[in-house]
Design an enzyme around this catalytic site. Sequence first.
Site, PDB file in Angstrom:
ATOM      1  N   LYS A 143      35.749  45.732  40.308  1.00  0.00           N
ATOM      2  CA  LYS A 143      34.630  44.791  40.154  1.00  0.00           C
ATOM      3  C   LYS A 143      33.400  45.477  39.553  1.00  0.00           C
ATOM      4  CE  LYS A 143      36.736  41.149  41.850  1.00  0.00           C
ATOM      5  NZ  LYS A 143      37.087  40.020  40.963  1.00  0.00           N
ATOM      6  N   TYR A 152      39.468  47.780  44.821  1.00  0.00           N
ATOM      7  CA  TYR A 152      38.860  46.483  44.488  1.00  0.00           C
ATOM      8  C   TYR A 152      37.419  46.670  43.989  1.00  0.00           C
ATOM      9  CZ  TYR A 152      37.276  41.651  45.432  1.00  0.00           C
ATOM     10  OH  TYR A 152      36.751  40.380  45.337  1.00  0.00           O
ATOM     11  N   SER A 183      44.087  27.546  40.384  1.00  0.00           N
ATOM     12  CA  SER A 183      44.791  26.544  41.203  1.00  0.00           C
ATOM     13  C   SER A 183      44.241  26.415  42.615  1.00  0.00           C
ATOM     14  CB  SER A 183      46.280  26.887  41.258  1.00  0.00           C
ATOM     15  OG  SER A 183      46.461  28.077  41.993  1.00  0.00           O
ATOM     16  N   ILE A 208      32.971  34.221  50.847  1.00  0.00           N
ATOM     17  CA  ILE A 208      33.194  32.797  50.582  1.00  0.00           C
ATOM     18  C   ILE A 208      34.466  32.358  51.308  1.00  0.00           C
ATOM     19  CG2 ILE A 208      33.556  31.094  48.733  1.00  0.00           C
ATOM     20  CD1 ILE A 208      30.848  32.569  48.419  1.00  0.00           C
TER      21      ILE A 208
END
Length: 240
Positions: A152, A148, A17, A181
């Site tokens: 990953k 995290y 979304s 990003i």
Amino acid sequence: MSFCNLTGKVALVTGGSRGIGKAIAKELRNAGAEVIISGTNVDALKETAAEIGARYIAADLSDSAQVDRLAQEAGAVDILVNNAGITRDGLFIRQSDDAWNDVLRVNLDAAVRLTRALLPAMSKKNWGRIINISSIVAHMGNVGQTNYITSKAAITGFTKGLAKEIARKGVTVNCVAPGFIHTDMTSSLPEKMVEKFKEAIAAQTFGEPEHVAASVRFLASDEAAYITGATMHVNGGMYM
Ligand code: NAD
């Protein structure tokens, strides 16, 4: 037929979304795929689905029963993009069990469970694409992100193992590893830290979600049929 055309394919993008997931969903839709987005925020899902012409399924990936329901409602999917991800940053020494488990549950367990549920249909068709959104930090480390980074790095290992198992069925499994990003995930970074990161990026700037989406479109295409178990780095030259 144009390069990286996905007409006739069905794609599921988790966390579709907003941010990188939304850009991926848009790119795959522009390439001709039928797109399903999933996430937790129903209003945001509705809005994005209407904007890009996608279907949506609300599901909280921290709950394994909802992961199973998502797979069932999505049906036969040709392209699975495991994009949904969370951070719960903090120094390892002070990290709670909850902060560890929450991150591993969404970033790793849900992606694995969803892949397991959707793989048989791809295998039957002798065509499939699984694209896992990992991260630059799985390759270069970072302070305050052990949970995290572990999630990953684990998804990167999972990608390689599954790629070996399933290549002969025409299913490829790859990672796209974004650098820094511009999304909600990075918007709360302190300005000082942003400047420090920018100095370490050869391009001297954060990337855009569309940079990541273009790589996903390529890996999803017929043109990328001989690429599997790979990680495509999209980081402006921060890590090589
Ligand atoms: P974001 O926070 O903007 O979006 C994350 C998405 O995941 C949202 O759509 C959210 O609804 C969904 N999500 C979170 N928890 C969920 C749950 N329990 N169930 C279902 N959906 C859930 O983040 P983003 O920057 O767009 O990140 C997308 C992916 O890219 C993530 O896997 C992230 O780890 C990875 N990534 C981002 C960056 C960056 O710089 N932004 C860098 C490297 C990797």
